[in-house]
Design an enzyme around this catalytic site. Structure first.
Site: not given
Length: 685
Positions: A94, A183, A185, A322, A518, A607
């Site tokens: 990338c 990507h 990965e 948070r 990103d 999930q």
């Protein structure tokens, strides 16, 4: 130590350097390399070539900046220069792909309004050693706006991959330097792991002898180094797999006598969670203390320097929630240290923090460059970072991803019940209750709603050969181009568009968090209703965020079609009060019970967050709605929603929907999240 400079001292080791340009997926590269049994270390992008010569190969990650930007991270130009680097193999991903071209005097172009985000089919030259054994067309994940100009390629580079007319892969003519725009990965690049394998073994000549057991020994050595012979370990346990494995690992490292386990009930747990935690952890032989801190958390505030000083129970901003929860956790923990008679100076906090937590928080533990904050994790707040700087925190799982933690948990002898427990965020239900006091209706809301409805009416217009006005004709041409650039079978997908009937769409007056290119996006949500044709619904969920970059999430609303003649502009004011918390606890419990009745779902679905929305739809502003968000993933950085009828039976999904509506008071509708990650995140906040 944190960034692996110890590898420099052991030049004989087989180690791959990963240069970090600030990527959200940077640590996933590290994970994939280790998965292929090759040791890797993350280093800053500006690491000098003299240091990098001692590594077996170099991989450069993606990143949020443009290579030509004034804010672009520095790098050693000699790495890309044949006159200086004659031995080190390199793979740019990338941003790294664009940097390879840029450093070799190639041209990088920014196309206004252009982005590629999502799974896209690319055409590859399989004679390249990087793509050996692959098909000429492969499905990969692309997340970029800038593009490499194929007419002005970097010196000595040749094209080995395209997406339509766009260049997506290059190699040097000596087949030592490679770059890919996508990507490899992540899970969404279907054969990306094979590409990395080709680079590591065929190009770099790695042997692949690094194992999980090696990493367990490293983690135990770190624990013993930090705690020494006398210090006590305080483990904050939630009952989830991360904190449980952390507790087991610390116990194995220093023995149970020096380990104190505390479960802090902040009032935002799942139904009966604290009782289940106590039972599950008793089997580890740990001294567990359950702390009821519900009132403390409800009334907690940000520190005195913050602009917003409202207590948590009145706070609506997700990042503020948070921060308050993370800092309050630390303060309650410190109070418990005193209550237990422990010396704070001789007690180390042990956390089950994982690599994705740190990546999404842009922590310096996981990234060395200017990574974008996607969301602040409760275990990586400013207070936690301060404690780290004082040497009072140890996080033995900080280099692990969720699936790796489960593997380690089995090696440590934990039960399947703990190892396969559904992941649950540290802030608990606080980040699954969308708090708001007013609808989000900005200047884009009405025009976006009109464009979305125009998109869905295109099928009817095309099927009837109805003449299109100028605006619809422009939308059709843009849609066709998106389909051509982003979908594997453009003819089939355009036929899908023609056949869409009976599906209605509207923009909801809320925002959700996502990750695009990103960086964090905080964008609109589109709701579909009507005919339950899952193929068409998932097609639209993929198309809409590509066509409208201010949308990062698409959902389906069960029940009667929504009246979309007018946009939805009202919400139910929602805070972290007992009513909202109780609603979500019950809805979450309903979904969990269905999964227990169908145990295969516990393995199939990685999930399943259940989310409370402040929208009453046709029931008015005294009701709320519930979202079921299924996620299938291995790396927990990317993922896809489960497809009803394939990944889970439609009867199982209907059972969840009916149970929520039957047992949860004042719930108007149940929704199903159709969006992959990216562009949406797993959680909504």
């Amino acid at each position: 130590f944190l960034f692996g400079m110890e590898g420099v001292e052991h030049a004989g080791d087989e180690v791959v350097a990963i240069l970090d340009a600030g990527a959200q997926y940077g640590k996933v590269i590290d994970r994939r390399v280790r998965e292929l049994k090759v040791k890797s270390e993350i280093l800053p992008l500006d690491t000098p070539l003299d240091t990098l010569r001692k590594y077996k190969a170099v991989i450069i990650s993606g990143g949020p900046e443009s290579v030509y930007s004034g804010d672009a991270p520095a790098f050693d130009t000699r790495l890309f220069d044949d006159a200086h680097n004659t031995t080190v193999p390199l793979l740019g991903i990338c941003y790294g792909f664009q940097l390879l071209n840029y450093a070799r005097k190639g041209k990088i172009v920014h196309k206004e309004g252009f982005r590629q985000d999502g799974q896209i089919n690319v055409q590859l030259d399989t004679s390249s050693p990087l793509f050996s054994g692959l098909d000429a067309e492969e499905k990969v994940l692309l997340t970029h706006g800038d593009v490499v100009d194929g007419e002005q390629l970097g010196d000595g580079l040749e094209i080995v991959g395209r997406s339509g007319k766009l260049v997506v892969a290059v190699q040097s003519k000596d087949k030592r330097l490679f770059g890919v725009q996508f990507h490899p990965e992540v899970d969404l690049s279907v054969n990306g792991k094979r590409m990395l394998s080709n680079f590591l073994f065929s190009v770099a000549g790695c042997a692949g002898t690094y194992t999980v057991e090696d990493r367990e020994e490293t983690a135990i050595a770190e624990i013993r180094s930090v705690l020494g012979a006398d210090k006590k370990a305080l483990v904050l346990v939630s009952g989830g797999v991360d904190s449980s494995v952390c507790a087991a690992l610390v116990t194995k490292a220093i023995g149970p006598e020096r380990v104190y386990a505390i479960h802090i009930d902040h009032g935002l747990m799942r139904k009966d969670e604290s009782v289940q935690v106590s039972s599950a952890l008793a089997s580890l032989g740990l001294r567990l203390k359950v702390v009821n801190a519900q009132e403390v958390f409800a009334n907690a505030q940000q520190d005195e320097l913050a602009k917003d000083r409202r207590p948590l129970k009145e706070t609506v901003n997700p990042e503020t929630k948070r921060h308050i929860i993370g800092d309050t956790f630390m303060r309650v923990a410190e109070a418990e240290i005193s209550a237990l008679g422990l010396n704070a100076a001789e007690t180390i906090l042990c956390q089950g923090t994982l690599r994705p937590d740190l990546i999404e928080s842009a922590s310096s533990l996981a990234t060395t460059a200017k990574a974008s904050v996607i969301k602040t994790h409760h275990n990586d707040t400013s207070l936690v970072r301060k404690l780290r700087s004082e040497g009072k925190v140890v996080e033995p799982l900080k280099d692990y991803h969720k699936d790796e933690v489960r593997t380690l948990g089995k090696l440590l002898g934990l039960s399947d019940e703990l190892v396969w427990r559904q992941p649950f965020p540290g802030p608990g239900l606080a980040v699954r209750i969308l708090c708001t006091e007013q609808p989000h209706i900005d200047s884009q809301f009405v025009p976006l709603n009109h464009k979305i409805q125009s998109l869905l009416s295109l099928g009817t217009n095309l099927a009837t050969s109805h003449p299109l006005d100028t605006q619809k004709q422009e939308l059709l041409e843009e849609t066709r181009q998106i389909i051509k650039d982003h979908f594997s079978s453009p003819e089939h997908e355009e036929e899908q568009l023609r056949n869409i009937t009976g599906i209605h769409a509207t923009v909801l007056p809320i925002l959700s968090v996502g990750v695009q290119g990103d960086s964090r996006s905080y964008s609109h949500v589109v709701a579909l209703s009507g005919k339950r044709n899952w193929e068409q619904l998932f097609f639209l969920a993929k198309l809409i965020p590509k066509l409208f970059h201010n949308v990062n999430r698409v959902v389906y609303v069960f029940g009667e079609p929504l009246d979309t003649a007018e946009p939805i502009t009202t919400i139910t004011p929602t805070h972290l009060d007992p009513e909202a918390i109780s609603q979500l606890q019950e809805a979450d419990h309903c979904v969990a019970q269905v999964m227990l009745r169908h145990p295969h779902l516990l393995r199939t679905l990685s999930q399943v967050p259940v989310v409370l929305l402040p929208i009453g739809f046709d029931k008015g502003d005294q009701h709320r709605s519930v979202v079921i968000r299924t996620m299938i993933t291995n790396d927990f950085m990317t993922g896809v929603p489960a497809v009803p009828g394939s990944d889970l039976a439609e009867t199982e999904l209907d059972e969840m929907v009916h149970s929520v509506l039957a047992h949860t008071p004042r719930i108007a509708r149940v929704l199903y999240d159709l969006t992959a990650k990216p562009p949406a995140t797993t959680e909504w906040e």
